[in-house]
Write a protein that holds these residues in place. Structure first.
Motif, PDB file in Angstrom:
ATOM      1  N   HIS A 122       0.839  -1.207   0.000  1.00 34.30           N
ATOM      2  CA  HIS A 122       0.000   0.000   0.000  1.00 34.30           C
ATOM      3  C   HIS A 122       0.871   1.252   0.000  1.00 34.30           C
ATOM      4  CE1 HIS A 122      -1.858  -3.401   2.030  1.00 34.30           C
ATOM      5  NE2 HIS A 122      -3.063  -2.906   1.826  1.00 34.30           N
ATOM      6  N   LEU A 123       1.985   1.190   0.722  1.00 31.81           N
ATOM      7  CA  LEU A 123       2.901   2.323   0.796  1.00 31.81           C
ATOM      8  C   LEU A 123       3.684   2.502  -0.499  1.00 31.81           C
ATOM      9  CD1 LEU A 123       4.152   1.636   4.417  1.00 31.81           C
ATOM     10  CD2 LEU A 123       3.016   3.746   3.697  1.00 31.81           C
ATOM     11  N   LYS A 124       4.065   1.397  -1.110  1.00 36.46           N
ATOM     12  CA  LYS A 124       4.822   1.471  -2.365  1.00 36.46           C
ATOM     13  C   LYS A 124       4.019   2.179  -3.448  1.00 36.46           C
ATOM     14  CE  LYS A 124       7.793  -2.646  -2.032  1.00 36.46           C
ATOM     15  NZ  LYS A 124       8.046  -4.003  -2.592  1.00 36.46           N
ATOM     16  N   GLN A 125       2.706   1.934  -3.460  1.00 36.22           N
ATOM     17  CA  GLN A 125       1.864   2.541  -4.498  1.00 36.22           C
ATOM     18  C   GLN A 125       1.944   4.060  -4.470  1.00 36.22           C
ATOM     19  OE1 GLN A 125      -2.209   0.994  -5.110  1.00 36.22           O
ATOM     20  NE2 GLN A 125      -1.691  -0.606  -3.630  1.00 36.22           N
ATOM     21  N   ARG A 127       4.469   5.751  -2.793  1.00 36.57           N
ATOM     22  CA  ARG A 127       5.798   6.171  -2.310  1.00 36.57           C
ATOM     23  C   ARG A 127       5.646   6.863  -0.963  1.00 36.57           C
ATOM     24  NH1 ARG A 127       9.276   8.309  -7.588  1.00 36.57           N
ATOM     25  NH2 ARG A 127       9.112   6.369  -8.775  1.00 36.57           N
ATOM     26  N   GLY A 128       4.983   6.156  -0.067  1.00 35.16           N
ATOM     27  CA  GLY A 128       4.570   6.748   1.209  1.00 35.16           C
ATOM     28  C   GLY A 128       5.683   6.901   2.224  1.00 35.16           C
ATOM     29  N   THR A 129       5.331   7.591   3.297  1.00 40.15           N
ATOM     30  CA  THR A 129       6.243   7.865   4.406  1.00 40.15           C
ATOM     31  C   THR A 129       5.785   7.120   5.651  1.00 40.15           C
ATOM     32  OG1 THR A 129       6.828  10.064   3.578  1.00 40.15           O
ATOM     33  CG2 THR A 129       7.158   9.665   5.923  1.00 40.15           C
ATOM     34  N   ILE A 167      16.623   3.111   5.076  1.00 38.37           N
ATOM     35  CA  ILE A 167      17.580   2.685   4.057  1.00 38.37           C
ATOM     36  C   ILE A 167      16.916   1.734   3.069  1.00 38.37           C
ATOM     37  CG2 ILE A 167      19.733   1.419   3.681  1.00 38.37           C
ATOM     38  CD1 ILE A 167      20.557   2.443   6.530  1.00 38.37           C
ATOM     39  N   ASP A 168      16.187   0.768   3.596  1.00 45.83           N
ATOM     40  CA  ASP A 168      15.563  -0.242   2.739  1.00 45.83           C
ATOM     41  C   ASP A 168      14.422   0.321   1.890  1.00 45.83           C
ATOM     42  OD1 ASP A 168      17.320  -2.078   3.796  1.00 45.83           O
ATOM     43  OD2 ASP A 168      15.903  -2.866   5.275  1.00 45.83           O
ATOM     44  N   LEU A 169      13.715   1.311   2.415  1.00 55.08           N
ATOM     45  CA  LEU A 169      12.577   1.880   1.692  1.00 55.08           C
ATOM     46  C   LEU A 169      12.990   2.945   0.689  1.00 55.08           C
ATOM     47  CD1 LEU A 169       9.957   2.252   4.585  1.00 55.08           C
ATOM     48  CD2 LEU A 169      10.134   0.411   2.895  1.00 55.08           C
ATOM     49  N   MET A 174      10.687   6.015  -0.883  1.00 51.09           N
ATOM     50  CA  MET A 174       9.941   6.198   0.355  1.00 51.09           C
ATOM     51  C   MET A 174      10.856   6.672   1.479  1.00 51.09           C
ATOM     52  SD  MET A 174       7.869   2.630  -0.114  1.00 51.09           S
ATOM     53  CE  MET A 174       7.227   2.588   1.565  1.00 51.09           C
ATOM     54  N   LYS A 175      10.238   7.156   2.553  1.00 47.99           N
ATOM     55  CA  LYS A 175      10.990   7.643   3.708  1.00 47.99           C
ATOM     56  C   LYS A 175      10.437   7.041   4.995  1.00 47.99           C
ATOM     57  CE  LYS A 175      10.221  11.977   2.345  1.00 47.99           C
ATOM     58  NZ  LYS A 175      10.025  11.894   0.887  1.00 47.99           N
TER      59      LYS A 175
END
Length: 229
Positions: A122-125, A127-129, A167-169, A174-175
């Motif tokens: 859901h966050l990837k869609q 590029r969420g924080t 780092i991974d996101l 993303m942040k």
């Protein structure tokens, strides 16, 4: 339409953040353990069609995954892991209950990472924080009084987790940050807190709204000041 996912939204800072995001026209998915008892949150529904309230015990892995599936078509711009637990206040060294420590860590440390993991698509869609609510009590450098072993350790671990997440996101645009909300007059913070929930939530939202790539992985207070690890 921008969308935010908030845990522990039934009172305190979580409720204040919910109100602020609704006021700014966001769609809000507000989660809490017992919605039937969350009168202040449920009261907002009639005037805010963008608000959805879901029952969620953040330590229930199955429930977290089921909600992620139910909301699989959503793209969250911001995910705020706000739900937290201090633990008993009357336990000093030599009288520590390890079962209570496990509960504090389960809520404050394990649950936030599990929620991020479940809602990663859901966050990837969007590029969420990811915003994990921490505390200055998780800072090594700021610890001048000792004690509070359960809470300090759970928040220090959350800080480390969030740094790795940042780092991974980042490869997905993303942040992830951790935010100390201040000493707030809430059920957890007590009646002698220095600020109210409105002040804290306003500062936190302003920080999130203006977050840039250089701040990714940072440890901030509600005013945007950097806190030492």
């Amino acid at each position: 339409m921008s969308q935010v996912f908030i845990t522990g939204a039934n009172r305190g800072i979580g409720l204040a953040l919910t109100k602020l995001y609704l006021r700014d026209g966001w769609d809000v998915v507000a989660c809490c353990r017992t919605p039937a008892q969350a009168d202040d949150l449920l009261y907002l529904i009639s005037d805010n069609p963008g608000l959805e309230v879901y029952q969620l015990d953040v330590t229930d892995n199955d429930a977290v995954n089921e909600l992620a599936v139910e909301l699989r078509d959503r793209a969250f711009d911001v995910l705020i892991n706000n739900a937290g637990y201090y633990g008993p206040h009357n336990m000093g060294l030599g009288h520590l209950d390890l079962n209570e420590w496990r509960q504090v860590v389960e809520i404050n440390t394990i649950a936030p990472l599990n929620i991020v993991q479940a809602f990663l698509p859901h966050l990837k869609q969007a590029r969420g924080t990811v915003v994990n609510m921490t505390s200055k009590m998780g800072s090594m450098e700021d610890n001048h009084s000792g004690g509070s072993y359960f809470y300090r350790s759970s928040k220090a671990a959350l800080n480390a987790i969030t740094k790795s997440l940042s780092i991974d996101l980042a490869v997905y645009g993303m942040k992830a940050i951790v935010v100390h909300p201040g000493w707030v007059r809430t059920e957890m913070g007590g009646p002698h807190g220095l600020i109210d929930t409105q002040q804290s939530a306003t500062g936190i939202k302003q920080l999130i709204d203006n977050l840039d790539d250089k701040q990714n992985g940072g440890f901030f207070d509600y005013q945007g000041n950097i806190i030492p690890w």
